[in-house]
Scaffold this active site. Structure first.
Site, PDB file in Angstrom:
ATOM      1  NE  ARG A 170      -3.638  -2.462   0.224  1.00 33.39           N
ATOM      2  CZ  ARG A 170      -3.264  -3.650  -0.273  1.00 33.39           C
ATOM      3  NH1 ARG A 170      -2.130  -3.766  -0.942  1.00 33.39           N
ATOM      4  NH2 ARG A 170      -4.026  -4.704  -0.127  1.00 33.39           N
ATOM      5  CB  SER A 246      -9.417  -0.724   3.933  1.00 25.95           C
ATOM      6  OG  SER A 246     -10.161  -1.878   3.589  1.00 25.95           O
ATOM      7  CD  GLU A 342      -5.314   1.007   2.996  1.00 26.64           C
ATOM      8  OE1 GLU A 342      -5.622   1.420   1.870  1.00 26.64           O
ATOM      9  OE2 GLU A 342      -5.461  -0.170   3.354  1.00 26.64           O
TER      10      GLU A 342
END
Length: 346
Positions: A170, A246, A342
């Site tokens: 990520r 998320s 994130e």
């Protein structure tokens, strides 16, 4: 003379429809970018000099904590094509403003499998490399070939391969050294001609079995459909309930720390990594701390998926960040594990 039409600068532009949390904030100025040449001209335009810049595609990976005092570039670059092929793969190019899920569906309609596990991930093609999006056993980097980007400081076009992008979990160059320096205008993906299904994740395997693929290998379309079904069952639609998917990364810990955790938390959900470290399920950690379904004001943890923070109506970015920090504090206190957000928080 600038090629950039002065009418394209819109003052006091509302951003509520341009971030998936639905935060009701405004930009000092905004500009809709539909061509790479327009972007190059816009960043060189004297009127943009000295202004902070924010690039928004789908707005699915950002938390806006207030009005943005600068120029927002709304990326609306569209287009997709099979650029070339060799003996082993097709190379498919898509513009940075293409909606990601639509692009994945288009590749399958062209008979080009390989991205189906990444179905229904929100955002645009241009955002995919920034985050190195991944789901259900596949990361974007595995299908990445190259990208084109415009450097904001100069308006120059650069081309970058996977090495230059420095992809991680990520993560990428664009979230670190390259943050706020480039706009990705197109991405080329390498889709292998010899395709193998990836259906090992439990939720995905159960959905495929329910659709008759318990004993037969699924097609790429079947995987696509199953991923869509699983995600829709777990994740709220941002059009109905503001969210950014998320909110936290799944943390990766050393094997020794995992073994220590397992002695007190024998049911902890984990995934062994190739380097011997262990990835933990952030949603499980959050749920174990009792946060699933809880709220702080109008910001809340979704009742079906603890990884997802939602705007129940009228929440501010500051409220969502306060909720996120409370969750991070509790997870750290109980498990000694730090959760990393994130989305980019501004």
């Amino acid at each position: 003379m600038s090629q950039f039409d002065s009418a394209a600068f819109i003052a006091g532009f509302p951003l509520k429809a341009h971030n998936t949390f639905g935060f009701d904030v405004r930009a000092q100025f905004a500009c809709r970018i539909e061509r790479e040449e327009q972007l190059m001209a816009a960043v060189r335009d004297p009127r943009a000099a000295g202004l902070p810049r924010l690039v928004l595609g789908g707005g699915s990976n950002v938390v806006l904590t207030g009005d943005f005092g600068g120029l927002v570039l709304l990326i609306a670059l569209r287009g997709r094509r099979v650029a070339r092929e060799d003996n082993d793969a097709w190379y498919v190019e898509a513009a940075g403003g293409e909606p990601w899920h639509e692009f994945v569906g288009w590749t399958l309609a062209q008979g080009l499998p390989g991205l189906e596990n990444l179905a229904l991930i929100p955002g645009t093609v241009g955002a995919a490399p920034i985050q190195n999006i991944g789901a259900y056993g596949l990361e974007m980097v595995e299908r990445f070939a190259s990208l084109r980007a415009v450097e904001l400081a100069t308006g120059d076009v650069v081309e970058m391969d996977a090495h230059a992008c420095r992809f991680g979990y990520r993560d990428s160059f664009f979230k670190r050294e390259g943050r706020d320096r480039f706009v990705i205008t197109s991405v080329t993906f390498r889709l292998p001609k010899v395709w193998q299904p990836r259906a090992g994740y439990a939720d995905l395997a159960r959905e495929l079995a329910a659709k008759g693929h318990a004993d037969t290998p699924p097609t790429a379309q079947a995987i696509f459909d199953a991923v869509v079904a699983v995600r829709r069952a777990k994740l709220p639609d941002p059009l109905e309930l503001g969210n950014a998917g998320s909110f936290f990364k799944n943390p990766v810990v050393e094997a020794a720390q995992f073994e220590a955790l397992k002695t007190t938390e024998p049911e902890i959900v984990s995934y062994l990594q190739p380097d011997g470290r262990v990835k933990l399920a952030a949603g499980w950690l959050i749920d174990r701390c009792g946060w699933k379904g809880r709220a702080m004001g109008a910001a809340a943890v979704h009742e079906r998926q603890a990884l997802v923070l939602v705007n129940r109506g009228g929440a501010s970015g500051t409220e969502v960040l306060a909720l996120a920090k409370a969750i991070q504090r509790d997870v750290l206190e109980r498990f000694g594990v730090e959760l990393e957000a994130e989305p980019v928080c501004l």
